[in-house]
Write an enzyme that holds these catalytic residues in place. Structure first.
Site, PDB file in Angstrom:
ATOM      1  N   SER A  76       0.870  -1.316   0.073  1.00  0.00           N
ATOM      2  CA  SER A  76       0.054   0.049  -0.133  1.00  0.00           C
ATOM      3  C   SER A  76       0.753   1.388  -0.034  1.00  0.00           C
ATOM      4  O   SER A  76       0.424   2.248  -0.731  1.00  0.00           O
ATOM      5  CB  SER A  76      -1.026  -0.039   1.193  1.00  0.00           C
ATOM      6  OG  SER A  76      -2.003  -0.853   1.057  1.00  0.00           O
ATOM      7  N   CYS A  92       7.355  -2.151   5.979  1.00  0.00           N
ATOM      8  CA  CYS A  92       7.934  -2.734   7.041  1.00  0.00           C
ATOM      9  C   CYS A  92       9.264  -2.161   7.695  1.00  0.00           C
ATOM     10  O   CYS A  92      10.042  -1.856   6.964  1.00  0.00           O
ATOM     11  CB  CYS A  92       8.319  -4.148   6.631  1.00  0.00           C
ATOM     12  SG  CYS A  92       6.979  -5.048   6.033  1.00  0.00           S
ATOM     13  N   GLY A 120       4.387   0.169   8.857  1.00  0.00           N
ATOM     14  CA  GLY A 120       4.228  -0.404  10.104  1.00  0.00           C
ATOM     15  C   GLY A 120       5.490  -0.750  11.024  1.00  0.00           C
ATOM     16  O   GLY A 120       6.350  -1.174  10.435  1.00  0.00           O
ATOM     17  N   ASN A 273       8.002  -7.319  11.695  1.00  0.00           N
ATOM     18  CA  ASN A 273       7.012  -6.251  11.284  1.00  0.00           C
ATOM     19  C   ASN A 273       5.811  -6.702  11.906  1.00  0.00           C
ATOM     20  O   ASN A 273       5.498  -7.803  12.403  1.00  0.00           O
ATOM     21  CB  ASN A 273       6.727  -5.956   9.801  1.00  0.00           C
ATOM     22  CG  ASN A 273       6.347  -7.298   9.086  1.00  0.00           C
ATOM     23  OD1 ASN A 273       6.248  -8.266   9.470  1.00  0.00           O
ATOM     24  ND2 ASN A 273       5.724  -6.773   8.049  1.00  0.00           N
ATOM     25  N   CYS A 275       2.519  -7.908  10.916  1.00  0.00           N
ATOM     26  CA  CYS A 275       1.893  -8.831  10.803  1.00  0.00           C
ATOM     27  C   CYS A 275       2.783 -10.170  10.796  1.00  0.00           C
ATOM     28  O   CYS A 275       2.251 -11.339  10.360  1.00  0.00           O
ATOM     29  CB  CYS A 275       0.985  -8.735   9.405  1.00  0.00           C
ATOM     30  SG  CYS A 275      -0.079  -7.346   9.425  1.00  0.00           S
ATOM     31  N   GLU A 277       5.402 -11.141   8.726  1.00  0.00           N
ATOM     32  CA  GLU A 277       6.148 -12.013   7.761  1.00  0.00           C
ATOM     33  C   GLU A 277       7.446 -11.392   7.465  1.00  0.00           C
ATOM     34  O   GLU A 277       8.222 -12.010   6.681  1.00  0.00           O
ATOM     35  CB  GLU A 277       5.165 -11.773   6.477  1.00  0.00           C
ATOM     36  CG  GLU A 277       5.168 -10.442   5.793  1.00  0.00           C
ATOM     37  CD  GLU A 277       4.301  -9.452   6.520  1.00  0.00           C
ATOM     38  OE1 GLU A 277       3.743  -9.768   7.629  1.00  0.00           O
ATOM     39  OE2 GLU A 277       3.877  -8.227   5.861  1.00  0.00           O
ATOM     40  N   PRO A 417       0.199 -10.328   4.371  1.00  0.00           N
ATOM     41  CA  PRO A 417      -1.277 -10.464   4.324  1.00  0.00           C
ATOM     42  C   PRO A 417      -2.146 -10.081   3.281  1.00  0.00           C
ATOM     43  O   PRO A 417      -3.051 -10.635   3.048  1.00  0.00           O
ATOM     44  CB  PRO A 417      -1.627  -9.851   5.642  1.00  0.00           C
ATOM     45  CG  PRO A 417      -0.735  -9.159   6.200  1.00  0.00           C
ATOM     46  CD  PRO A 417       0.711  -9.626   5.699  1.00  0.00           C
ATOM     47  N   THR A 418      -1.658  -8.977   2.650  1.00  0.00           N
ATOM     48  CA  THR A 418      -2.234  -8.273   1.411  1.00  0.00           C
ATOM     49  C   THR A 418      -3.728  -8.041   1.771  1.00  0.00           C
ATOM     50  O   THR A 418      -4.868  -8.145   1.018  1.00  0.00           O
ATOM     51  CB  THR A 418      -2.558  -9.293   0.160  1.00  0.00           C
ATOM     52  OG1 THR A 418      -3.093 -10.380   0.241  1.00  0.00           O
ATOM     53  CG2 THR A 418      -1.114  -9.636  -0.358  1.00  0.00           C
TER      54      THR A 418
HETATM   55  P1  ADP Z   1      -1.311  -4.196   2.037  1.00  0.00           P
HETATM   56  O1  ADP Z   1      -2.277  -5.097   1.765  1.00  0.00           O
HETATM   57  O2  ADP Z   1      -2.082  -2.757   2.535  1.00  0.00           O
HETATM   58  O3  ADP Z   1      -0.170  -3.604   1.128  1.00  0.00           O
HETATM   59  P2  ADP Z   1      -0.758  -5.968   3.989  1.00  0.00           P
HETATM   60  O4  ADP Z   1      -2.040  -6.337   4.820  1.00  0.00           O
HETATM   61  O5  ADP Z   1      -0.223  -6.922   3.200  1.00  0.00           O
HETATM   62  O6  ADP Z   1      -0.765  -4.472   3.474  1.00  0.00           O
HETATM   63  O7  ADP Z   1       0.295  -5.769   5.150  1.00  0.00           O
HETATM   64  C1  ADP Z   1       1.854  -5.761   5.098  1.00  0.00           C
HETATM   65  C2  ADP Z   1       2.527  -5.038   5.961  1.00  0.00           C
HETATM   66  O8  ADP Z   1       2.288  -3.787   6.202  1.00  0.00           O
HETATM   67  C3  ADP Z   1       2.180  -5.524   7.524  1.00  0.00           C
HETATM   68  O9  ADP Z   1       2.888  -6.534   7.903  1.00  0.00           O
HETATM   69  C4  ADP Z   1       2.583  -4.037   8.235  1.00  0.00           C
HETATM   70  O10 ADP Z   1       4.146  -4.205   8.275  1.00  0.00           O
HETATM   71  C5  ADP Z   1       2.216  -3.174   7.054  1.00  0.00           C
HETATM   72  N1  ADP Z   1       0.672  -2.703   7.645  1.00  0.00           N
HETATM   73  C6  ADP Z   1      -0.263  -3.201   7.223  1.00  0.00           C
HETATM   74  N2  ADP Z   1      -1.289  -2.545   7.801  1.00  0.00           N
HETATM   75  C7  ADP Z   1      -0.995  -1.354   8.365  1.00  0.00           C
HETATM   76  C8  ADP Z   1      -1.311  -0.143   9.013  1.00  0.00           C
HETATM   77  N3  ADP Z   1      -2.730   0.036   9.128  1.00  0.00           N
HETATM   78  N4  ADP Z   1      -0.770   0.551   9.649  1.00  0.00           N
HETATM   79  C9  ADP Z   1       0.868   0.585   9.288  1.00  0.00           C
HETATM   80  N5  ADP Z   1       1.415  -0.512   8.648  1.00  0.00           N
HETATM   81  C10 ADP Z   1       0.577  -1.491   8.207  1.00  0.00           C
END
Ligand code: ADP
Length: 570
Positions: A76, A92, A120, A273, A275, A277, A417-418
């Site tokens: 994101s 991360c 995060g 980080n 989540c 991973e 997690p995506t």
């Molecule tokens: P996305 O789908 O938004 O790209 P993910 O759900 O795959 O993100 O999460 C990937 C990593 O991004 C997480 O392990 C964490 O480090 C970071 N992350 C996820 N959600 C948040 C959040 N709300 N704020 C800050 N970091 C986040």
């Protein structure tokens, strides 16, 4: 299936998510982007790193196409910030927490700067002296890791990341820290530490003591002295009891992770980080991206040729992200540029298996997943070595210590997690199975709006067993299992997270971890509400024995809401 090259059709959910949080906005807050222009913004910003190379224009086009068609999506922060003034592109970070007032509040400040940009943070509190240990300068006693963790939590609560993402933290404490019992029980009160996931860093020595039924030593970090010992099985039972209650704390297998540390010359892993991973060294950051496996099945077979092309481009893309990233603090920039880690993952694994007609929880499902993951990693490694030959290996690479071939990136793969990007791509998140096949929304006047999984609907219509009545029955029972109208084969293929046996969830995590995942995997081991503590224990022991680097269990219905719900991390 390979997507239509001419026009990408977005689902309503994708449009809503993009408009709310990803498209750039004008002064009134109205989106000024479309999916197409967003993809150009991102592709151009990342391809600009190579603008003077003969291949520059091709890269621009390759990057655009793979994102636009959703064959690959970066994390994101990259989609939101590439080509903008903010320019922070990583998800991360791991920040060290030194055992001093200055160290603790420096970490809080650094964390705040990271959160502001959408990243995060993971922290290990293991270096902090325990509660009641002495403080020389004031001749008082220390308040311990947990009281400081509360300050980190409050700081996160206050920042809220400019409205796009709320802060997310991982808090880690080693199982041999004297305050471990307080840490394990800290989130029993579901109102505390809501901006944190808590995980216990479990050592091999601890697991051995559990196996042998012996005590293990607690070590005061400030003096490195053994201060007490605890019955390992009692501590393990407590972790299990609380995880059974509400899914926390999680466990991280820290020694397993450190055995796979690609740059031991720079230090040890202490935390991941939020989540889980991505294991990172203190001050490292990592940018992630995910290959959408849903797009790579052609006529019932995996299209490995196209997968290879996309993985090559995605590896080049993530490596370039490091060069145009704006890092929140200089220490992070320095460390990240030393190791140049990237986290290439997958999403839509379940979509791929469904298209192949293979059940997620079967041996064939695991073999297929492992084969694809290994292929992705091998292609990424070859590409990273190729880039190293032109641009140089990651600077910390030392052929005397690191026995693998010189390459551009110290770590290549992890499975994230995506949570949000899979909603944009309309596929099952990360390596998880679908959560439901038929979802119900109650609308006005008692009417029900029924939403059916797109693959199920397509197959059920093609094979002639689709009916509104059947969908309603599946919605009521929450599963496709046991409905005689659905052929036995499809009942197996459409088993969802709750229908898949816990041991099959773990076996899938193990198959992926052992087949090409350098860092770690964000995955939930779903257990039925009726699962016993013994089953949770068995999950942990099996995960450890399989070589997983961490494990998260979730017993159905044990928590009203999750801190980082994998479906919506906003
Ligand atoms: P996305 O789908 O938004 O790209 P993910 O759900 O795959 O993100 O999460 C990937 C990593 O991004 C997480 O392990 C964490 O480090 C970071 N992350 C996820 N959600 C948040 C959040 N709300 N704020 C800050 N970091 C986040």
């Amino acid at each position: 299936m390979a997507p239509d090259l001419t026009k990408q059709v977005l689902t309503n959910t994708a449009e809503t998510v993009l408009a709310r949080r990803y498209y750039m906005k004008d002064a009134e807050g109205n989106p000024v982007e479309t999916w197409e222009t967003l993809c150009h913004r991102v592709a151009n910003a990342i391809a600009d790193v190579d603008k003077d190379s003969p291949n520059g224009e091709n890269l621009r086009e390759d990057f655009f196409n793979m994102i636009y068609r959703m064959d690959f999506l970066p994390n994101s922060p990259c989609l939101m910030n590439a080509g903008t003034d903010l320019g922070q592109l990583s998800a991360c970070f791991v920040l060290p927490v030194e055992d001093s007032m200055d160290g603790i509040f420096t970490a809080i400040r650094n964390g705040a700067l990271v959160h502001k940009t959408g990243g995060g943070t993971g922290y290990s509190f293991s270096r902090l002296r325990s509660k009641n240990a002495s403080v020389r300068s004031t001749q008082g006693v220390a308040s311990g890791p947990l009281s400081f963790a509360a300050v980190f939590d409050a700081a996160t609560e206050t920042i809220k990341q400019g409205g796009k993402r709320r802060g997310a933290n991982m808090g880690v404490l080693r199982v041999d820290h004297p305050d471990i019992m307080d840490f394990i029980t800290a989130k029993q009160d579901q109102n505390r530490f809501n901006n944190f996931n808590f995980s216990v860093a479990i050592t091999d020595a601890f697991m051995k003591a559990v196996e042998d039924g012996t005590e293990y030593d607690l070590i005061e970090p400030s003096s490195k002295q053994v201060v007490r010992s605890l019955e390992a099985r009692e501590v393990f039972e407590k972790i299990i009891d609380l995880a059974w209650h509400n899914g926390e704390p999680g466990v991280l297998f820290i020694d397993t992770a450190n055995k796979a540390n690609m740059t031991p010359q720079l230090g040890e892993f202490e935390a991941t980080n939020p989540c889980g991973e991505q294991w990172l060294l203190p001050y490292e950051s990592c940018n992630l991206g995910s290959i959408n496996l849903a797009n790579f099945v052609e006529k019932g077979k995996i299209d490995y040729d196209r997968l290879k092309t996309i993985v090559e481009s995605a590896t080049a893309f993530l490596d370039n992200v490091i060069d145009c990233n704006r890092f929140p603090i200089p220490e992070i920039e320095k460390m990240t540029l030393q190791t140049r880690k990237i986290g290439m993952g997958i999403m839509g694994l379940h979509d791929m298996l469904i298209q192949l007609g293979v059940p997620y929880g079967s041996e064939e499902g695991r073999e297929t997943a492992g084969e694809v993951m290994r292929f992705i990693r091998d292609v990424a490694a070859a590409q990273s070595e190729k880039v190293a030959a032109v641009k140089g290996p990651f600077p910390a690479y030392d052929a005397k210590v690191n026995t693998y071939p010189a390459r551009r990136n110290a770590a290549l793969t992890s499975i994230q997690p995506t949570g949000t990007v899979s909603m944009i791509a309309d596929c099952a998140s990360g390596c998880e199975p679908y959560f439901s096949i038929v979802m119900v929304k109650n609308v006005m006047d008692g009417d029900r709006l029924i939403m059916v999984n797109k693959h199920f609907e397509r197959i059920a219509r093609a094979e002639g067993f689709y009916s509104d009545e059947l969908m309603s029955k599946v919605a009521d029972s929450g599963t496709v299992i046991g409905h005689k109208e659905i052929p036995a084969k499809w009942q197996e293929v459409f088993r969802t997270a709750q229908d898949i046996r816990p041991e099959d969830h773990i076996a899938m995590q193990g198959a992926l971890q052992n087949n090409g995942v350098d860092s770690s995997i964000s995955k939930t081991i779903n257990l039925p509400n009726s699962a016993s503590r013994e089953e949770v224990k068995l999950s942990y022991i099996t995960g450890y024995q399989l070589g997983c680097k961490g494990l998260t269990v979730y017993r159905d219905g044990s928590r009203d809401s999750q801190v980082l719900n994998t479906k919506d991390t906003s």
